[in-house]
Design a protein around this motif. Structure first.
Motif, PDB file in Angstrom:
ATOM      1  N   UNK A 217      10.009  -6.522  -4.258  1.00  0.00           N
ATOM      2  CA  UNK A 217       8.664  -5.518  -4.824  1.00  0.00           C
ATOM      3  C   UNK A 217       8.664  -5.417  -6.202  1.00  0.00           C
ATOM      4  N   UNK A 218       9.411  -6.278  -7.066  1.00  0.00           N
ATOM      5  CA  UNK A 218       9.512  -6.139  -8.369  1.00  0.00           C
ATOM      6  C   UNK A 218       9.764  -4.791  -8.897  1.00  0.00           C
TER       7      UNK A 218
ATOM      8  N   UNK B 256       4.140   8.417 -10.689  1.00  0.00           N
ATOM      9  CA  UNK B 256       3.783   7.789  -9.757  1.00  0.00           C
ATOM     10  C   UNK B 256       4.250   6.318  -9.696  1.00  0.00           C
ATOM     11  N   UNK B 257       4.864   5.981 -10.870  1.00  0.00           N
ATOM     12  CA  UNK B 257       5.598   4.605 -10.928  1.00  0.00           C
ATOM     13  C   UNK B 257       7.016   4.681 -11.019  1.00  0.00           C
TER      14      UNK B 257
ATOM     15  N   UNK C 184       0.789  -1.071   0.065  1.00  0.00           N
ATOM     16  CA  UNK C 184       0.129  -0.006  -0.097  1.00  0.00           C
ATOM     17  C   UNK C 184       0.913   1.226  -0.058  1.00  0.00           C
ATOM     18  N   UNK C 185       2.206   1.308   0.159  1.00  0.00           N
ATOM     19  CA  UNK C 185       3.086   2.357   0.170  1.00  0.00           C
ATOM     20  C   UNK C 185       3.236   2.680  -1.096  1.00  0.00           C
TER      21      UNK C 185
ATOM     22  N   UNK D 131      12.416   3.634   2.555  1.00  0.00           N
ATOM     23  CA  UNK D 131      12.579   2.770   3.697  1.00  0.00           C
ATOM     24  C   UNK D 131      13.338   1.707   3.562  1.00  0.00           C
ATOM     25  N   UNK D 132      13.243   1.221   2.166  1.00  0.00           N
ATOM     26  CA  UNK D 132      14.159  -0.091   1.976  1.00  0.00           C
ATOM     27  C   UNK D 132      15.786   0.231   1.830  1.00  0.00           C
ATOM     28  N   UNK D 133      16.024   1.454   1.577  1.00  0.00           N
ATOM     29  CA  UNK D 133      17.391   1.856   1.517  1.00  0.00           C
ATOM     30  C   UNK D 133      17.931   1.967   2.916  1.00  0.00           C
TER      31      UNK D 133
END
Length: 159
Positions: A131-132, A105-106, A77-78, A86-88
């Motif tokens: 996350x692809x 947006x993508x 949802x993020x 956040x992942x970094x």
């Protein structure tokens, strides 16, 4: 005055000094020629090594193109920007993460400064697997310090 007459007009001491100077000049020119040949050979070796690396990278890229992505986690949802940021940080790259900018947006653009290359690549692999997220563009430059790079990435998620 002809060169022969000029030479004969010189004193024995001046002739010897000029002969010694000529020998030194010839030796110096020979040394410089040898240094130039060695530099050319070293440049040729580096170019051959770069060609081999390029051939390997092209082969590896061709193999990776055909790979299907590994299983992806369900969307949380993020936004892509939030997940990348956040992942970094979770991967230990928060201290070298300069910024994450939204492009669409993508798609996001991410900047790192003096990032450990291995950690950066591990994070990108994990991001793709979980996350692809795809790397659309990657620009990496060596930074001061062993194994450190400055990097700019364009990342996108599948549509």
């Amino acid at each position: 005055m002809s060169p022969a007459a000029w030479w004969q007009a010189l004193s024995q001491r001046d002739r010897r000094a000029l002969q010694a100077l000529a020998v030194v000049a010839v030796l110096l020119l020979g040394y410089l020629f040898n240094v130039q040949l060695e530099a050319r050979d070293e440049a040729r070796r580096r170019a051959e090594a770069a060609d081999q690396s390029l051939a390997w990278m092209r082969q590896a890229a061709a193999q990776l193109v055909g790979r299907a992505p590994l299983q992806r986690a369900a969307p949380d949802g993020r936004s892509l920007l939030a997940r990348v940021d956040a992942g970094a940080r979770e991967a230990g790259l928060g201290g070298v993460l300069l910024r994450v900018e939204p492009v669409t947006p993508t798609q996001v653009r991410v900047y790192f400064q003096a990032a450990p290359f291995d950690m950066l690549m591990d994070w990108l692999q994990a991001l793709g697997e979980s996350h692809g997220v795809q790397v659309d563009e990657l620009s990496v430059q060596r930074a001061a310090g062993a194994g450190l790079v400055d990097a700019r990435l364009n990342l996108s998620e599948p549509r």
